[in-house]
Write an enzyme that holds these catalytic residues in place. Structure first.
Site, PDB file in Angstrom:
ATOM      1  N   HIS A  13      -7.237  -2.839  -1.175  1.00  0.00           N
ATOM      2  CA  HIS A  13      -6.950  -1.404  -1.268  1.00  0.00           C
ATOM      3  C   HIS A  13      -5.531  -1.166  -0.759  1.00  0.00           C
ATOM      4  O   HIS A  13      -5.147  -1.708   0.282  1.00  0.00           O
ATOM      5  CB  HIS A  13      -7.964  -0.625  -0.424  1.00  0.00           C
ATOM      6  CG  HIS A  13      -7.792   0.851  -0.532  1.00  0.00           C
ATOM      7  ND1 HIS A  13      -8.142   1.554  -1.661  1.00  0.00           N
ATOM      8  CD2 HIS A  13      -7.259   1.762   0.332  1.00  0.00           C
ATOM      9  CE1 HIS A  13      -7.858   2.842  -1.489  1.00  0.00           C
ATOM     10  NE2 HIS A  13      -7.322   2.989  -0.280  1.00  0.00           N
ATOM     11  N   SER A  35      -2.047  -8.071 -11.584  1.00  0.00           N
ATOM     12  CA  SER A  35      -1.111  -8.906 -10.818  1.00  0.00           C
ATOM     13  C   SER A  35      -1.787  -9.536  -9.598  1.00  0.00           C
ATOM     14  O   SER A  35      -1.471 -10.675  -9.231  1.00  0.00           O
ATOM     15  CB  SER A  35       0.139  -8.122 -10.411  1.00  0.00           C
ATOM     16  OG  SER A  35      -0.160  -7.143  -9.448  1.00  0.00           O
ATOM     17  N   ASN A  36      -2.724  -8.832  -8.979  1.00  0.00           N
ATOM     18  CA  ASN A  36      -3.467  -9.445  -7.870  1.00  0.00           C
ATOM     19  C   ASN A  36      -4.376 -10.558  -8.365  1.00  0.00           C
ATOM     20  O   ASN A  36      -4.539 -11.582  -7.699  1.00  0.00           O
ATOM     21  CB  ASN A  36      -4.279  -8.382  -7.126  1.00  0.00           C
ATOM     22  CG  ASN A  36      -3.449  -7.661  -6.089  1.00  0.00           C
ATOM     23  OD1 ASN A  36      -3.090  -8.226  -5.069  1.00  0.00           O
ATOM     24  ND2 ASN A  36      -3.112  -6.409  -6.371  1.00  0.00           N
TER      25      ASN A  36
HETATM   26  C1  GAR Z   1      -3.197  -2.658  -6.632  1.00  0.00           C
HETATM   27  O1  GAR Z   1      -2.180  -2.002  -5.927  1.00  0.00           O
HETATM   28  C2  GAR Z   1      -4.513  -2.504  -5.888  1.00  0.00           C
HETATM   29  O2  GAR Z   1      -4.393  -2.518  -4.493  1.00  0.00           O
HETATM   30  C3  GAR Z   1      -4.955  -1.148  -6.374  1.00  0.00           C
HETATM   31  O3  GAR Z   1      -4.620  -1.130  -7.744  1.00  0.00           O
HETATM   32  C4  GAR Z   1      -3.489  -1.969  -7.965  1.00  0.00           C
HETATM   33  C5  GAR Z   1      -3.840  -2.960  -9.055  1.00  0.00           C
HETATM   34  O4  GAR Z   1      -2.715  -3.693  -9.444  1.00  0.00           O
HETATM   35  N1  GAR Z   1      -6.353  -0.968  -6.167  1.00  0.00           N
HETATM   36  C6  GAR Z   1      -6.906   0.213  -5.931  1.00  0.00           C
HETATM   37  O5  GAR Z   1      -6.277   1.255  -5.888  1.00  0.00           O
HETATM   38  C7  GAR Z   1      -8.407   0.174  -5.734  1.00  0.00           C
HETATM   39  N2  GAR Z   1      -8.896   1.445  -5.337  1.00  0.00           N
HETATM   40  P1  GAR Z   1      -2.904  -5.055 -10.252  1.00  0.00           P
HETATM   41  O6  GAR Z   1      -3.793  -4.759 -11.448  1.00  0.00           O
HETATM   42  O7  GAR Z   1      -1.503  -5.393 -10.706  1.00  0.00           O
HETATM   43  O8  GAR Z   1      -3.489  -6.080  -9.333  1.00  0.00           O
END
Ligand code: GAR
Length: 195
Positions: free
Chosen positions: A108, A12-13
């Site tokens: 993070h 999603s990011n």
């Molecule tokens: C997000 O919350 C990101 O901040 C976290 O994983 C998630 C990924 O979501 N990252 C970490 O924990 C890195 N250590 P996404 O795949 O939907 O972007």
């Protein structure tokens, strides 16, 4: 400016970053790369017309150097100016980071320097924190360390579960990361604070 985005999960990011890189934005996504061939974000990237690649870490059985050498192949071929880690859940070695020093960002889900590593939301709740959030920082050899480029804050509400807190932080991640990227791409290195 070309940006490679590394993911492990739903991405999603990655979607928020990729959607922001249009129009007069000085950057464009050049590659979405995952350590998991089944990561949901890969299909989303393909649907957006972004080149994708996957290097499954599992056959390397803990040989980080060999995994990273394989990861570098599609990455170097894409010639990114910047690498954005977006939910990339493998720890990178100092050697790998050194090769991209100053050109790699991470998001993070905590207000660093608090709660490096995993289970950030559960740890914030257990500590009785009244606010939580997320941080975008430059990647250095130390885990979840490195100069902070931006932070977004949300309240921790009474009786929050880690899932409820994560659901409050994630939309802020989707605002913060594109904002930091845009400012960096335009040469503005002042730290960002949201809201
Ligand atoms: C997000 O919350 C990101 O901040 C976290 O994983 C998630 C990924 O979501 N990252 C970490 O924990 C890195 N250590 P996404 O795949 O939907 O972007």
């Amino acid at each position: 400016m070309k940006v490679a985005i590394l993911i492990s999960g739903s991405g999603s990011n990655m979607v928020a970053l990729a959607q922001s890189m249009t129009g007069d934005h000085p950057a464009r996504p050049c590659l979405v790369l995952s350590n998991d061939p089944d990561a949901g974000g890969l299909a989303k990237a393909r649907a957006m017309g972004i080149p994708t690649a996957a290097v499954d870490h599992r056959p390397f059985k803990g040989d980080r150097a060999a995994f990273e050498a394989a990861l570098l192949e599609p990455l170097q071929a894409a010639q990114p100016d910047l690498v954005a880690l977006a939910g990339f859940m493998r720890v990178l070695t100092a050697d790998f980071v050194r090769g991209l020093e100053g050109r790699m960002l991470n998001i993070h889900p905590s207000l660093l320097p608090k709660y490096k590593g995993l289970n950030t939301h559960a740890r914030a709740i257990a500590a009785g924190d009244t606010e939580a959030g997320c941080t975008v920082h430059k990647v250095t050899a130390a885990l979840d360390d490195g100069p902070i480029l931006g932070q977004a804050r949300v309240p921790v509400l009474p009786d929050d579960t880690p899932e409820q807190l994560a659901a409050r932080v994630l939309p802020m991640e989707h605002q913060l990361y594109p904002l930091v990227l845009r400012r960096l791409a335009m040469g503005d290195r002042r730290p960002v604070s949201l809201p």
